[in-house]
Write an enzyme that holds these catalytic residues in place. Structure first.
Site, PDB file in Angstrom:
ATOM      1  N   TYR A 228      71.804   0.648  -4.012  1.00 41.40           N
ATOM      2  CA  TYR A 228      70.871  -0.135  -3.190  1.00 41.40           C
ATOM      3  C   TYR A 228      71.591  -1.026  -2.171  1.00 41.40           C
ATOM      4  CZ  TYR A 228      66.495  -1.805  -1.527  1.00 41.40           C
ATOM      5  OH  TYR A 228      65.448  -2.058  -0.676  1.00 41.40           O
TER       6      TYR A 228
ATOM      7  N   ALA B 185      53.044   4.227  12.363  1.00 42.16           N
ATOM      8  CA  ALA B 185      53.362   2.915  12.945  1.00 42.16           C
ATOM      9  C   ALA B 185      54.611   2.962  13.827  1.00 42.16           C
ATOM     10  CB  ALA B 185      53.573   1.888  11.827  1.00 42.16           C
TER      11      ALA B 185
ATOM     12  N   LEU C 205      59.906  -3.904  -8.216  1.00 38.48           N
ATOM     13  CA  LEU C 205      58.617  -3.596  -8.831  1.00 38.48           C
ATOM     14  C   LEU C 205      58.303  -2.121  -8.708  1.00 38.48           C
ATOM     15  CD1 LEU C 205      56.407  -6.544  -7.615  1.00 38.48           C
ATOM     16  CD2 LEU C 205      57.124  -6.062  -9.933  1.00 38.48           C
TER      17      LEU C 205
ATOM     18  N   TYR D 222      65.361  -6.200  -0.521  1.00 36.72           N
ATOM     19  CA  TYR D 222      65.727  -6.261  -1.932  1.00 36.72           C
ATOM     20  C   TYR D 222      67.245  -6.350  -2.038  1.00 36.72           C
ATOM     21  CZ  TYR D 222      66.113  -5.239  -6.850  1.00 36.72           C
ATOM     22  OH  TYR D 222      66.425  -5.335  -8.175  1.00 36.72           O
TER      23      TYR D 222
HETATM   24  P1  NAD Z   1      54.940   1.232  -0.583  1.00 36.61           P
HETATM   25  O1  NAD Z   1      55.378   2.658  -0.611  1.00 36.61           O
HETATM   26  O2  NAD Z   1      54.024   0.763  -1.655  1.00 36.61           O
HETATM   27  O3  NAD Z   1      54.211   0.901   0.823  1.00 36.61           O
HETATM   28  C1  NAD Z   1      54.627   1.422   2.036  1.00 36.61           C
HETATM   29  C2  NAD Z   1      53.568   1.204   3.095  1.00 36.61           C
HETATM   30  O4  NAD Z   1      54.074   1.728   4.341  1.00 36.61           O
HETATM   31  C3  NAD Z   1      52.238   1.927   2.846  1.00 36.61           C
HETATM   32  O5  NAD Z   1      51.170   1.117   3.310  1.00 36.61           O
HETATM   33  C4  NAD Z   1      52.350   3.159   3.738  1.00 36.61           C
HETATM   34  O6  NAD Z   1      51.100   3.715   4.159  1.00 36.61           O
HETATM   35  C5  NAD Z   1      53.097   2.572   4.915  1.00 36.61           C
HETATM   36  N1  NAD Z   1      53.784   3.559   5.749  1.00 36.61           N
HETATM   37  C6  NAD Z   1      54.797   4.399   5.424  1.00 36.61           C
HETATM   38  N2  NAD Z   1      55.170   5.126   6.495  1.00 36.61           N
HETATM   39  C7  NAD Z   1      54.387   4.730   7.519  1.00 36.61           C
HETATM   40  C8  NAD Z   1      54.288   5.084   8.897  1.00 36.61           C
HETATM   41  N3  NAD Z   1      55.082   5.996   9.444  1.00 36.61           N
HETATM   42  N4  NAD Z   1      53.331   4.480   9.642  1.00 36.61           N
HETATM   43  C9  NAD Z   1      52.495   3.548   9.103  1.00 36.61           C
HETATM   44  N5  NAD Z   1      52.568   3.158   7.829  1.00 36.61           N
HETATM   45  C10 NAD Z   1      53.492   3.738   7.049  1.00 36.61           C
HETATM   46  O7  NAD Z   1      56.262   0.376  -0.520  1.00 36.61           O
HETATM   47  P2  NAD Z   1      56.699  -1.084  -1.004  1.00 36.61           P
HETATM   48  O8  NAD Z   1      57.542  -0.929  -2.218  1.00 36.61           O
HETATM   49  O9  NAD Z   1      55.560  -2.027  -1.019  1.00 36.61           O
HETATM   50  O10 NAD Z   1      57.694  -1.462   0.174  1.00 36.61           O
HETATM   51  C11 NAD Z   1      57.359  -2.298   1.263  1.00 36.61           C
HETATM   52  C12 NAD Z   1      58.580  -3.094   1.664  1.00 36.61           C
HETATM   53  O11 NAD Z   1      58.959  -3.931   0.563  1.00 36.61           O
HETATM   54  C13 NAD Z   1      59.798  -2.222   2.000  1.00 36.61           C
HETATM   55  O12 NAD Z   1      60.497  -2.810   3.060  1.00 36.61           O
HETATM   56  C14 NAD Z   1      60.617  -2.311   0.717  1.00 36.61           C
HETATM   57  O13 NAD Z   1      61.982  -2.079   0.937  1.00 36.61           O
HETATM   58  C15 NAD Z   1      60.350  -3.751   0.326  1.00 36.61           C
HETATM   59  N6  NAD Z   1      60.661  -4.091  -1.080  1.00 36.61           N
HETATM   60  C16 NAD Z   1      60.201  -3.324  -2.106  1.00 36.61           C
HETATM   61  C17 NAD Z   1      60.579  -3.663  -3.414  1.00 36.61           C
HETATM   62  C18 NAD Z   1      60.127  -2.828  -4.590  1.00 36.61           C
HETATM   63  O14 NAD Z   1      60.701  -2.969  -5.666  1.00 36.61           O
HETATM   64  N7  NAD Z   1      59.129  -2.000  -4.458  1.00 36.61           N
HETATM   65  C19 NAD Z   1      61.355  -4.799  -3.661  1.00 36.61           C
HETATM   66  C20 NAD Z   1      61.737  -5.597  -2.601  1.00 36.61           C
HETATM   67  C21 NAD Z   1      61.399  -5.231  -1.295  1.00 36.61           C
END
Ligand code: NAD
Length: 395
Positions: A235, A112, A274, A225
């Site tokens: 963090y 992406a 999460l 987060y």
């Molecule tokens: P995840 O690892 O489950 O999902 C990441 C997604 O990004 C996947 O669909 C993956 O295929 C895609 N991706 C990664 N590199 C890519 C690239 N170069 N091109 C295209 N797609 C790519 O992660 P997540 O935990 O759902 O995190 C998503 C967002 O939510 C992040 O910004 C994260 O900081 C935020 N977030 C996560 C949490 C948590 O506790 N997991 C809490 C709050 C916010």
């Protein structure tokens, strides 16, 4: 082949196609049970759509308000005799279910961050959807090849300024230990911001805007987060936190852009901690999550990605609601996590957790169950002893 979990540290190198499909179906069922979201999104681009919060956003839009969705993600496809990464199977299952429900669903598997994938996405939107009314930016990546300089930036999870020592858990082995992480240098800070900051989100939104592919009033959201003080050094005040500050900076620029586009908006939603593939890689955080799950489950306020996003859509973004911003202009669906009584309970448990009492003081069992579910293992109704075909071409 018979596919079993193979956990290596904080990743599982196998994934189960039927298990991932069952996991996706659980989320679809949850959204359907909640009922339709009035005046929800109709044409949605989700960047990072295959796992975690992005997948939940895609499912929430499709099955909560009948949206057509274009998903962009970066997953390893399956091969003969070799399973894909879970996001591949999740996307297959989602696409099948969405199309069976008569909904538009197309996918782009690729980087992406690259200009080429952006162009492919823009071309598909132009040809199939006309315009999009919601863009969800939910990437979590360890690296980014910069589209103009070609430089490969690698993100690090480190404190800034001084070293940080705290408890951590090896979630696989169940061992609690003390970890010391040395502070990042200037280059690492800049690199992490290049990967997880807001430049790429702005590139996407500017490209969509210039191509006139944003419907009047279109919204965009990216996820962040904050969490409790016990994790701040690694963090909120660490390299990833500085990158998230940059994401907020970008969000304000994008908000101005969207306001001019028929009164739309862009904002950051601060979500709950999460178990996802991204969060399991952060030191200290999995121990915090194990404690948090224990407390929130006991109080009946525990949510997963799907519950969080359903709540975001239904109570903040759509259904006649408007976002309730905090003093910094962010939406807070981490509100239940951050309740004082929850955080007080975390503070009480944190100092006394040891390897010996990990099982009773924390929900490490729930953490492990959730972790394996990310890879399609441990789902009810799936026969894990049966032969299954790992090679599943994308639809
Ligand atoms: P995840 O690892 O489950 O999902 C990441 C997604 O990004 C996947 O669909 C993956 O295929 C895609 N991706 C990664 N590199 C890519 C690239 N170069 N091109 C295209 N797609 C790519 O992660 P997540 O935990 O759902 O995190 C998503 C967002 O939510 C992040 O910004 C994260 O900081 C935020 N977030 C996560 C949490 C948590 O506790 N997991 C809490 C709050 C916010």
């Amino acid at each position: 082949m018979i596919i079993k979990p193979k956990v290596r540290g904080f990743v599982c190198v196998t994934a189960h196609p039927e298990g991932c499909a069952a996991h996706v179906q659980e989320w679809i069922d949850y959204v359907k049970a909640k009922g339709p979201i009035a005046r929800g999104p109709k044409k949605v681009l989700v960047i990072g759509s295959s796992t975690g919060y992005g997948l939940a956003s895609r499912i929430g839009a499709a099955f909560g308000s009948g949206a057509g969705t274009l998903g962009v993600f970066f997953e390893r496809p399956s091969e003969e005799g070799r399973p894909a990464t879970p996001g591949w199977y999740n996307t297959l299952a989602f696409t099948q279910a969405a199309r069976a429900a008569g909904l538009y669903a197309k996918n782009i598997n690729g980087d992406a961050f690259s200009a080429d994938i952006k162009k492919q996405a823009l071309d598909l939107i132009r040809a199939d959807l006309g315009q999009v009314d919601l863009v969800v930016y939910s990437l979590a990546s360890p690296r980014r090849t910069h589209p103009t300089t070609g430089v490969v930036h690698k993100s690090v999870l480190k404190p800034v300024g001084t070293s940080y020592t705290n408890k951590t858990v090896d979630t696989d082995k169940g061992i609690v230990s003390t970890v010391t992480i040395e502070p990042a240098n200037e280059q690492e800070i800049a690199d992490t911001t290049a990967v997880m900051g807001g430049e790429d989100w702005e590139l996407w939104m500017n490209a969509l805007s210039e191509a006139k592919l944003l419907a009047p009033g279109a919204q965009s959201v990216a996820y962040s987060y904050i969490g409790p003080e016990v994790t701040w050094a690694i963090y909120k005040n660490g390299t990833i936190g500085l990158a998230k500050n940059d994401l907020e900076r970008a969000g304000k620029n994008i908000d101005s852009l969207l306001k001019l586009n028929g009164g739309g908006r862009a904002f950051i939603s601060v979500n709950k901690a999460l178990v996802t593939q991204a969060s399991s890689a952060i030191p200290v955080v999995p121990l915090y999550i194990s404690i948090l799950y224990k407390i929130m489950k006991a109080r009946g306020t525990h949510e997963g990605c799907m519950e969080q996003i359903q709540r975001l859509f239904a109570t903040q973004m759509y259904g006649g609601q408007t976002p309730k911003f905090d003093e910094s202009g962010r939406v807070r669906i981490d509100d239940w996590e951050m309740r004082p009584e929850i955080q007080q309970a975390v503070r009480e448990i944190w100092p006394r957790v040891t390897t010996e009492n990990l099982a009773s003081e924390t929900d490490i069992a729930g953490y492990r169950t959730e972790f394996l579910k990310l890879f399609g293992f441990g789902l009810a109704g799936v026969n894990y002893e049966a032969e299954t075909e790992p090679h599943r071409p994308m639809l």
